[in-house]
Design an enzyme around this catalytic site. Structure first.
Site, PDB file in Angstrom:
ATOM      1  N   SER A 137       0.859  -1.185   0.000  1.00  0.00           N
ATOM      2  CA  SER A 137       0.000   0.000   0.000  1.00  0.00           C
ATOM      3  C   SER A 137       0.890   1.228   0.000  1.00  0.00           C
ATOM      4  CB  SER A 137      -0.877  -0.001   1.265  1.00  0.00           C
ATOM      5  OG  SER A 137      -1.501   1.243   1.476  1.00  0.00           O
ATOM      6  N   TYR A 150      -1.675  -0.087  10.627  1.00  0.00           N
ATOM      7  CA  TYR A 150      -1.696  -0.516   9.232  1.00  0.00           C
ATOM      8  C   TYR A 150      -0.416  -0.081   8.517  1.00  0.00           C
ATOM      9  CZ  TYR A 150      -3.440  -1.141   4.448  1.00  0.00           C
ATOM     10  OH  TYR A 150      -3.599  -1.539   3.142  1.00  0.00           O
TER      11      TYR A 150
END
Length: 252
Positions: A137, A150
């Protein structure tokens, strides 16, 4: 031309979103695909959309489950491609983030990549071609509010990618990461709902906030991520190794 004909690809989190789009893209160029995930019913429904695809239940956080799933996948032919796509996310201010939630994210996003890559290693190293593509990501390249756990997980995935590429540089296996901004998936839907719940914004405003992080002012489509994965799996991409490729519309 079916450039991946004869190649066998395992895609974790293959039942929906980026995983399913990737399986379809690789299959379109000749790869035999194996879809892995926890929800077998959903996997079987997805596999039915792809000629010759196989569905195998697997919990990437559980070593025994991973070992059994990959043994079953290998029984159908040597694994040439591994797409570590299984992942989860949540949003939480750091002062409200407890250790259990932190570990839950790491268990899937980091431990899962470790377990699956280890399980596929013998096959990947056993031939003249191997590809590992980790779906990370942009959160693995920079920080963001409310997603420290995250970000930590995706930074770890990018770091593991670069380390393995360096370690395996003399082999026929390449390891790369694809780092998209917000993609129009269930994960983005969860982020939209969180924004609406926490801020009182409308759905349209929440979507605009996520899309606004991309200079193109849009959510990325799963097919665009899948195309990048396919490119990294192409035989002509062998020189691309240890890269974290950002798909973010040109964000700084």
């Amino acid at each position: 031309m079916s450039v991946l004909k004869g190649r066998r690809a395992v895609i974790t989190g293959g039942g929906t979103g980026i995983g399913l789009a990737t399986a379809k893209r690789l299959a379109a160029d000749g790869a035999s695909t194996v879809l892995m995930g926890r929800n077998l019913e959903r996997l079987e429904k997805a596999a039915a959309e792809i000629d010759g695809a196989t569905a195998i239940q697997c919990d990437v956080t559980d070593q025994a489950s991973v070992a059994a799933a990959f043994a079953k996948a290998s029984a159908g032919g040597k694994i040439d491609i591994l797409v570590n796509n299984a992942g989860i996310a949540s949003g939480r201010p750091f002062h409200k983030l407890d250790y259990d939630e932190f570990r839950r994210i790491q268990n899937v996003n980091v431990d899962g990549v470790f377990h699956c890559t280890k399980a596929a290693l013998k096959d990947l190293m056993g031939g003249d071609y191997g590809r590992v593509v980790n779906i990370a990501s942009v959160a693995g390249l920079r920080g963001g509010p409310y997603i420290s756990h995250y970000c930590a997980s995706k930074h770890a995935v990018v770091g593991m990618t670069k380390a393995l590429a360096a370690e395996w540089g003399q082999t026929k296996v390449t390891v790369n990461a694809v780092c998209p901004a917000y993609v129009e998936t269930d994960m983005a839907e969860n982020a939209i709902n969180t924004i609406m719940s926490n801020t009182g914004r409308t759905r349209e405003q929440a979507i605009a906030e996520l899309a606004g992080m991309n200079p193109q002012k849009r959510l990325i489509q799963v097919e665009e991520v899948a195309e990048c994965v396919f490119w990294l799996c192409h035989p002509n991409s062998f020189t691309v190794n240890g890269k974290a490729i950002s798909l973010d519309g040109g964000a700084p």
